[in-house]
Design an enzyme around this catalytic site. Sequence first.
Site, PDB file in Angstrom:
ATOM      1  N   ASP A   1      -4.070 -12.681   4.284  1.00  0.00           N
ATOM      2  CA  ASP A   1      -5.347 -12.285   4.810  1.00  0.00           C
ATOM      3  C   ASP A   1      -6.695 -12.787   3.666  1.00  0.00           C
ATOM      4  O   ASP A   1      -7.666 -12.714   3.971  1.00  0.00           O
ATOM      5  CB  ASP A   1      -5.639 -10.806   4.962  1.00  0.00           C
TER       6      ASP A   1
ATOM      7  N   HIS B   1       0.751  -1.390  -0.128  1.00  0.00           N
ATOM      8  CA  HIS B   1       0.046   0.233   0.015  1.00  0.00           C
ATOM      9  C   HIS B   1       0.760   1.349   0.024  1.00  0.00           C
ATOM     10  O   HIS B   1       0.142   2.349  -0.238  1.00  0.00           O
ATOM     11  CB  HIS B   1      -1.020  -0.057   1.268  1.00  0.00           C
TER      12      HIS B   1
ATOM     13  N   ASP C   1      -2.790 -10.746  -1.775  1.00  0.00           N
ATOM     14  CA  ASP C   1      -3.402 -10.128  -0.718  1.00  0.00           C
ATOM     15  C   ASP C   1      -4.905  -9.749  -0.780  1.00  0.00           C
ATOM     16  O   ASP C   1      -5.171  -9.590  -1.965  1.00  0.00           O
ATOM     17  CB  ASP C   1      -2.542  -8.828  -0.154  1.00  0.00           C
TER      18      ASP C   1
ATOM     19  N   TYR D   1      -3.649 -11.966   9.255  1.00  0.00           N
ATOM     20  CA  TYR D   1      -3.835 -11.528  10.584  1.00  0.00           C
ATOM     21  C   TYR D   1      -4.601 -12.734  11.576  1.00  0.00           C
ATOM     22  O   TYR D   1      -4.843 -12.306  12.627  1.00  0.00           O
ATOM     23  CB  TYR D   1      -4.559 -10.454  10.639  1.00  0.00           C
TER      24      TYR D   1
END
Length: 697
Positions: free
Chosen positions: A265, A135, A172, A305
């Site tokens: 994730d 990001h 992701d 996570y």
Amino acid sequence: MGTALVYHEDMMLSRLLWDDPECRIECPERLAAALDGLRQCGLEQRCLRLVAREASEEELGLVHSPEYVALVQRTQALSKEELQVLSGQYDAVYFHQSTFHCARLAAGAALQLVDAVLTGAAHNGLALVRPPGHHSQRAAANGFCVFNNVAIAAEHAKQKHGLHRILIVDWDVHHGQGIQYIFEDDPSVLYFSWHRYEHGHFWPFLQESNVDAVGRGQGRGFTVNLPWNQVGMGNADYLAAFLHTLLPLAFEFNPELVLVSAGFDSAIGDPEGQMRATPECFAHLTQLLQVLANGRVCAVLEGGYHLESLAKSVCMMVQALLGDPVPPLSGPLVPCQSALESIHSVRMTQAPYWMSLQKQDVATMLNPGSHSPDGTPATLLPGGPTCEAAATTLSSFLDPLHLSPIPPIRTAVALTVPDATLPLPPGVLCQEGSAPREETEAWARLHKSLAQDEALDALGKLLYLFDRILDGQVSSGITATPASAAEATLDVAIRRALCHRAQRLFCVALGQLDWPPDLADDRRILWLNIGGKEAAASSMFHISTPLPRTTGGFLSCVLGLVLPLAYGFQPDLVLVALGPAHGLQNPQAALLAAMLRGPAGGRVLALIGEESTPQLASTLARVLHGEAPPNLGPFLMASPEDIQALLHLRAQLEPRWKMLQVAGEAPGSGGSEPAAQSQPTEGPFPAAPSGPPFWVA
């Protein structure tokens, strides 16, 4: 050469110093869980372990502004209060006094991995890093990301190693808009991202995350966004995205290096993604990527996570990088309507830029789906199981953390006259054993062509090797037979597998080989002949297609027909038979064998003619052992005849084999059927169990 594992325990120093519900999931325990999983499974010890170094400020400057690098550097001297104020200026970011050191290590680990692979010190590898990077933008931190690790590595590969074509695969669950912004006008980098999008209602809430963001200027067509518009995407959806979108473009692009923004994730159980892909799925995706760029795949950790799901997904990826057979996928592989709509939209949007997608779709785009994969209305509202209950369910699925048993011998070669000069990779067994003479002669009585001594000797070696594969002692193998006995030997192999209680046998026959007529109604066998006179399906289990004559046609056949059938059938064993006049070049045969390792958990037996060159046997042994296949050469578009053959078969077979679909079905055609109930309706074998439940936060 082997698989490199790059990390540094200092990357666990940075942590959240204040209460922030949004940021607390990015914690040091993520890295610890991944490392512990690798050690527990014995995988770390099998890798080339490298201690990460810090990226220099010059290296960070490959994609970041000097002012931004200096700002992050100053965080080392800030108080907790000052760090919190600075963090609040960015979206979903926290700084710590160790952030600069950790982020430099993360970028340095990616650089070190790329250097190791491109200099030949390692064949592939994984950089376990935090903070993540995809990001991060030129002058801004974003979404837990400080420096853009993968973008820095890509630019480094171009400038230091002179690469001209780099593929970045971002799996992701969030869109890596930082990578997209950095390379959106650069045709030397093909960026592919799938991500939870929810029609723009999921973070980072960007219009440029949608399918119509394809790049700018010379980079148009080199940004590929596949937005997931609902939660619950699973193994079938991810595989369909690879087979029908990413891999056709990747083969046409012909990358020199593959970089993976490996965010987990997108795996089952993660509170951010709410997806259903099991950890084994990421082993299959990794294995599919390894057929590109001579196997030079560098993965860099991004998100993830749920600690248990993250750890097992990392283990599965490393297992695939090491070349081990990957566990077969369980549960019915039926893409959901929403996934198919997204895939079709991407194919239509990208078709003007890529020959591999042109003139290959006939369906029209449907309205956005409103149902989740289990057939219920899609929703993001609370109401599912509690976090505690979901964690318990997932723990029972993931625990204990272990890998599926790997056969003692990964690959064996059985030739009637062993060639001492045959170049084989270390670890490949040259088998000298043979089945008992009485047993061999009993099988040989089925066909007159097997009565000759040479054919009888070859049959004995095949039976011995075949039994070892079926008993789990050998994963994959290669055996040879005289051309005059090729069809008879294949017939015996099929019958021997059925006697061994094989429930699903996928037979890919190339050249002049015919289906055993008395087995025509046995739906334990899926027969695909590549090399027939015309594209035809006499039943859903007996399929024939001409051999395509161009690289584009061959790839369309493999990605659009062979692999979707294989994954949909979920075979116990794959038989690849190269009969007389099979017409395949060695690189094509190697690619086919390499890509068929996944659907059957590595259990592949290749049957070749004794007149085949030693180079063919050597090449097949290498790919079945886990090495990358040789390059197919220049991409040439599929001929109109090959495209028409594929479309004809797809129209006939899609009602039964759902992995062939590249678009959602029209209302009333069965497309809204709940995926969990889309079990095979033909054949004597029982339906596979449905997948585990998923967490709806």
